[in-house]
Scaffold this active site. Sequence first.
Site, PDB file in Angstrom:
ATOM      1  N   LYS A  50       0.818  -1.212   0.000  1.00  9.90           N
ATOM      2  CA  LYS A  50       0.000   0.000   0.000  1.00  9.90           C
ATOM      3  C   LYS A  50       0.849   1.258   0.000  1.00  9.90           C
ATOM      4  O   LYS A  50       0.328   2.351   0.199  1.00  9.90           O
ATOM      5  CB  LYS A  50      -0.893   0.005   1.251  1.00  9.90           C
ATOM      6  CG  LYS A  50      -1.841  -1.172   1.342  1.00  9.90           C
ATOM      7  CD  LYS A  50      -2.616  -1.075   2.637  1.00  9.90           C
ATOM      8  CE  LYS A  50      -3.480  -2.289   2.853  1.00  9.90           C
ATOM      9  NZ  LYS A  50      -4.111  -2.248   4.180  1.00  9.90           N
ATOM     10  N   ASN A 228      -9.220  -4.050   3.745  1.00 11.50           N
ATOM     11  CA  ASN A 228     -10.481  -4.542   4.288  1.00 11.50           C
ATOM     12  C   ASN A 228     -11.484  -4.980   3.218  1.00 11.50           C
ATOM     13  O   ASN A 228     -12.232  -5.928   3.415  1.00 11.50           O
ATOM     14  CB  ASN A 228     -11.092  -3.460   5.186  1.00 11.50           C
ATOM     15  CG  ASN A 228     -12.028  -4.051   6.214  1.00 11.50           C
ATOM     16  OD1 ASN A 228     -11.784  -5.157   6.718  1.00 11.50           O
ATOM     17  ND2 ASN A 228     -13.094  -3.350   6.515  1.00 11.50           N
ATOM     18  N   ARG A 307     -11.705  -3.955  12.494  1.00 14.09           N
ATOM     19  CA  ARG A 307     -12.173  -3.525  11.178  1.00 14.09           C
ATOM     20  C   ARG A 307     -13.568  -4.060  10.908  1.00 14.09           C
ATOM     21  O   ARG A 307     -13.862  -5.237  11.172  1.00 14.09           O
ATOM     22  CB  ARG A 307     -11.219  -4.040  10.085  1.00 14.09           C
ATOM     23  CG  ARG A 307      -9.781  -3.581  10.236  1.00 14.09           C
ATOM     24  CD  ARG A 307      -9.646  -2.074  10.182  1.00 14.09           C
ATOM     25  NE  ARG A 307     -10.204  -1.496   8.975  1.00 14.09           N
ATOM     26  CZ  ARG A 307      -9.529  -1.345   7.829  1.00 14.09           C
ATOM     27  NH1 ARG A 307      -8.284  -1.736   7.736  1.00 14.09           N
ATOM     28  NH2 ARG A 307     -10.123  -0.795   6.783  1.00 14.09           N
TER      29      ARG A 307
END
Length: 331
Positions: A50, A228, A307
């Site tokens: 990321k 997620n 999450r």
Amino acid sequence: MPEGPTVRKFHHLVSPFVGQQVVKTGGSSKQLPPASLQSLWLQDTQVHGKKLFLRFDPDEEMEPPGSSPLPEPAQKEAQKKEAVGAEPTSGPVRQEPSAGSHCPTGLAASGSEPLGADGPAAGALQWLQVRFGMFGSVWVNEFSRAKKANKRGDWQDPVPRLVLYFSGGGFLAFYSCQMSWSPSPVLTPTCDILSENFHRGQALEALGQAQPVCYTLLDQRYFSGLGNIIKNEALYEAGVHPLSLGSLLSAPRLEALVDRAVEFSASWLRGKFQGQRQHTKIYQKEQCPAGHQVLREALGPPGGLQRLTWWCPQCQPQLAPEEPADQAPHA
Ligand SMILES: [Zn+2]
């Protein structure tokens, strides 16, 4: 924060600026004053999981601009294949799970070596590491505009953290991100779900730990770039309950989970380049595609980040703890 496919798209947007000099800067960043990038040359850009990396150098490199005409995935993979010389990394402290993993072993980026070896800046912090926040983005030759008025009724445009104007006449604007100088980015393509060097065996080993698979999937040490959305979709596609212990899942189930995660990520990335929105089946849905009521709960390791997780109790039934019937070695 944006997931792997989105950051790859950002990387694709930045790539055409490689080989150009920064002629003017702007932006609100305090931690890293934009002016410190004035007159530097953007020499390379890489994406790892990321994170986006931009290499800057005070001098123009020998390599002519535009010497990297390959589309970024092909180009990056080519570079990774050339990577030589294993070098232990100085990353965060890693707690090796019982299952063990070989992922943390990094390779020095080969792309920087010709310069670093004989240049004055050998070993210097040349790489700007960019980590995007939830609404982080990169804009090319235009600024992000307010989509709605704020509470006071003002239409205030978002303020970019960093704006880089280049010698070629274009500019890049970075929003909602953290930037810091770092040494050569650590290449761990074997952990990167979007790398062709992604090591399935290693991922399976990590996933087989005696902890809920929805925790392991978000562990960037094993599934770099997986966020997620991908987590929720892969679990649904594989028919696996998010809290299933990896150690209780059969090898084929674990394999299905890894495959679905990789497939969904690759499809998302392809869609990014075709201007398509990625369709989700379970993430933020009230019903699964089969029409069942979807459950939603914040899940995460004790003391760790919780999450929001969506799952269908019918399509993703929870295994009874005493039912490791289909357990099989998955080495
Ligand atoms: Zn269902």
